[in-house]
Design an enzyme around this catalytic site. Structure first.
Site, PDB file in Angstrom:
ATOM      1  N   HIS A  96       0.838  -1.194   0.000  1.00  0.00           N
ATOM      2  CA  HIS A  96       0.000   0.000   0.000  1.00  0.00           C
ATOM      3  C   HIS A  96       0.877   1.251   0.000  1.00  0.00           C
ATOM      4  CE1 HIS A  96      -2.866   3.014   1.699  1.00  0.00           C
ATOM      5  NE2 HIS A  96      -3.718   2.352   0.938  1.00  0.00           N
TER       6      HIS A  96
ATOM      7  N   SER B  38      -7.585 -14.963   0.794  1.00  0.00           N
ATOM      8  CA  SER B  38      -8.108 -13.679   0.329  1.00  0.00           C
ATOM      9  C   SER B  38      -9.546 -13.796  -0.138  1.00  0.00           C
ATOM     10  CB  SER B  38      -7.234 -13.151  -0.816  1.00  0.00           C
ATOM     11  OG  SER B  38      -7.727 -11.918  -1.298  1.00  0.00           O
TER      12      SER B  38
END
Length: 590
Positions: A298, A501
């Site tokens: 990120h 995920s």
């Protein structure tokens, strides 16, 4: 053959009338509702001293009345309280005009033929201390509202309503003459609410849980609740929610298994603030350290490196998004004279990849990096809130030599405003702590004034859901993500999901109107859907039908280059989708 499979067939897809009829039938066929209901337990009315969250992993201890500081996590002297982000990712130029159909690859066989497992080894390490290029992944942003929990797609604005939200209509007048030319505030807000309902009901690309109900605590919005200063050291400002904030911190400390006398934390404005705080502690612990993090990290991690003037290396990733462990080890080996700061991704932004913490720890062990020479921060924005509730998932806890974890609160739990939680080892906080007489508290957080409403909302969500409710949400997300992957794959489109995920990665749809309608997050030639508790199978069926229409009308992307994100979807490192040849009938062989 199922109805959806028939709709995906060439005969149906090439016949607009037949496709329209089939779509209507499918909408009637799927009448089930799969929204996971959360069992709300009745609990004892909250007293003025108890904010403890009742779950089987949290102690039922109650703080002493009127003394928040009796559970002091700060290293300062104890203080006794007196009486009272419409845009999708835009980091790359991937705009597609509907007329550019000649740039699309129509052949499924020719679309994926490159395995990039070995190509990453040739990718250079980026030195982001001196590299002025944008680092990290683009910022996720989308309109957020609590209307996305059902299966209905709410209507969009009509032209008159759109005009009410034009910049000229919402401008603030300076006099009565200017005011007379503007729409009434009530009309503007009515149009805005309709816009939020529409956008929230077709919200697929960003990790926000829209299934929540906080009506019981709306009344507290009339108060200016400010948790300024350290959460464990009360200030002279009495309108705070520290008792709720401390309870939330206790919950996550227990969840991530750190002893009571060893942790410190606070409720942040978002996951980015948690990352900024973790990197600040790392820099203060190791001023000479080098930050290592994957290129799919990120963007806030590299933002922190820039803010704090840290040397940082962006490590290439494996095709499915995990950090390239061999290259990480090689880079650390080059700089064993300096401390090591590692950001471990517990779910990357675009692919939802989880870095292998244990493998990283083994690398440090092989290189004989002593504990006092490394700092590990875990960016768990979404999945650090999900992994503890999955059976047989790897353990990411403070029982291992990690130093801080940051998580978003508005993502998995759901909240009408961005928020998060960061937990770190108490010993590190003393390096940044300063006494502030004006506050009658200590400065240990990134922000000064801190939103006390978010602590209250997080506490409420945790109390209402409980451990079993959160686990139901997590299981729903994981199962529904696999359902979406299979439905997209049945259309002949490339689609992958990492093992740990609920982020479904697919080839980018070729119609930008479709991308914006469903608010898909895109990176070059791929897009993703983050399956959250509010996404139902009925809504997925509608999404898949429209996606098939886009494929038939506009074709498909061809990979932009041999190492583009779309090309890497074919890599065997993702697992699955690979035909395994039979070994033969040895039992009956002569």
């Amino acid at each position: 053959m199922s109805l959806l499979q028939r709709l995906a067939s060439p005969r149906c897809a090439n016949n607009p009338s037949l496709f329209t009829v089939g779509r209507s039938l499918l909408a009637n066929e799927h009448t089930r509702k799969v929204i996971q209901s959360v069992r709300f337990k009745h609990f004892q009315t909250l007293s003025n001293v108890s904010g403890i969250i009742p779950c089987d992993i949290v102690d039922k201890r109650v703080p002493k009345k009127g003394i928040i500081s009796s559970r002091l996590k700060s290293t300062a002297a104890t203080i006794i309280e007196d009486d009272d982000n419409d845009s999708a990712n835009n980091g790359t130029d991937v705009a597609l005009k509907n007329s550019n159909k000649e740039d699309l690859e129509q052949s499924q066989e020719a679309l994926f033929h490159i395995d990039n497992d070995d190509k990453d080894n040739k990718e250079p390490i980026q030195e982001y201390t001196y590299n002025k290029d944008k680092s990290g992944t683009p910022s996720p942003w989308a309109v957020f509202d609590a209307w996305g929990a059902g299966s209905t797609i709410h209507p969009n604005l009509n032209p008159d309503e759109e005009r009410k939200l034009d910049p000229s209509s919402v401008s603030i007048p300076f006099n009565d003459e200017e005011r007379s030319t503007l729409p009434d505030e009530s009309d503007i807000l009515t149009a805005y609410e309709k816009l939020l309902k529409h956008r929230s009901s077709a919200h697929f690309g960003y990790p926000y849980n829209l299934m929540y109900n906080h009506e019981e605590i709306y009344k507290f919005m009339q108060y200016s609740i400010n948790n300024l200063g350290d959460p464990f050291v009360t200030s002279n400002y009495g309108v705070h929610s520290r008792q709720f904030e401390c309870s939330v911190i206790d919950f996550f400390a227990k969840l991530w298994k750190i002893p009571e006398d060893e942790y410190w934390g606070y409720v942040t404005t978002c996951g980015t603030e948690g990352n900024l705080h973790g990197m600040l502690l790392a820099r203060e612990c190791h001023p000479d350290g080098i930050l290592y993090s994957s290129k799919e990290t990120h963007y806030s991690i590299f933002k922190a490196a820039k803010y704090y003037r840290m040397d940082a290396k962006s490590i290439p990733t494996l095709p499915m998004g995990e950090i390239n462990y061999d290259l990480l080890e090689a880079e650390i080996a080059k700089n064993t004279d300096r401390s090591v700061i590692i950001n471990v991704n517990i779910g990357t932004t675009v692919k939802g990849a989880v870095d292998d913490l244990d493998r990283i720890l083994r690398i440090l062990d092989r290189l004989r990096i002593p504990r006092e020479k490394f700092y590990i921060h875990c960016d768990g924005a979404l999945f650090a809130m999900m992994m503890p509730f999955l059976d047989h998932a790897p353990s990411v806890t403070f029982e291992k030599p990690i130093d801080s974890i940051a998580v978003s609160g508005h993502k998995m739990l759901g909240c009408p405003m961005p928020c998060g939680v960061t937990i770190s080892r108490k010993e590190h906080v003393k390096n940044v702590e300063e006494r502030i007489d004006y506050l009658n508290s200590v400065d240990t957080t990134i922000m000064g004034s801190r939103n006390g409403q978010t602590a209250l909302y997080l506490w409420y969500s945790l109390r209402k859901k409980g451990i079993e409710g959160i686990k139901q949400d997590v299981v729903h997300c994981m199962d529904t993500a696999r359902y979406l992957r299979d439905e997209i794959s049945n259309l002949g489109l490339a689609c992958r999901v990492n093992d740990l995920s609920s982020t479904v990665v697919l080839e980018r749809p070729t119609d930008e109107t479709f991308v914006k309608r469903w608010q898909l997050a895109c990176e070059e030639d791929i897009a993703h859907v983050v399956v959250m508790p509010n996404i139902t199978r009925d809504k997925i069926d509608q999404f898949v039908l429209e996606l098939n229409e886009v494929k038939e009308k506009f074709g498909r992307w061809k990979p932009k280059r041999s190492d583009s994100p779309l090309s890497k979807l074919s890599s065997s490192s993702w697992g699955g989708g690979v035909c395994v040849a039979p070994v033969g009938d040895f039992k009956n062989a002569k």
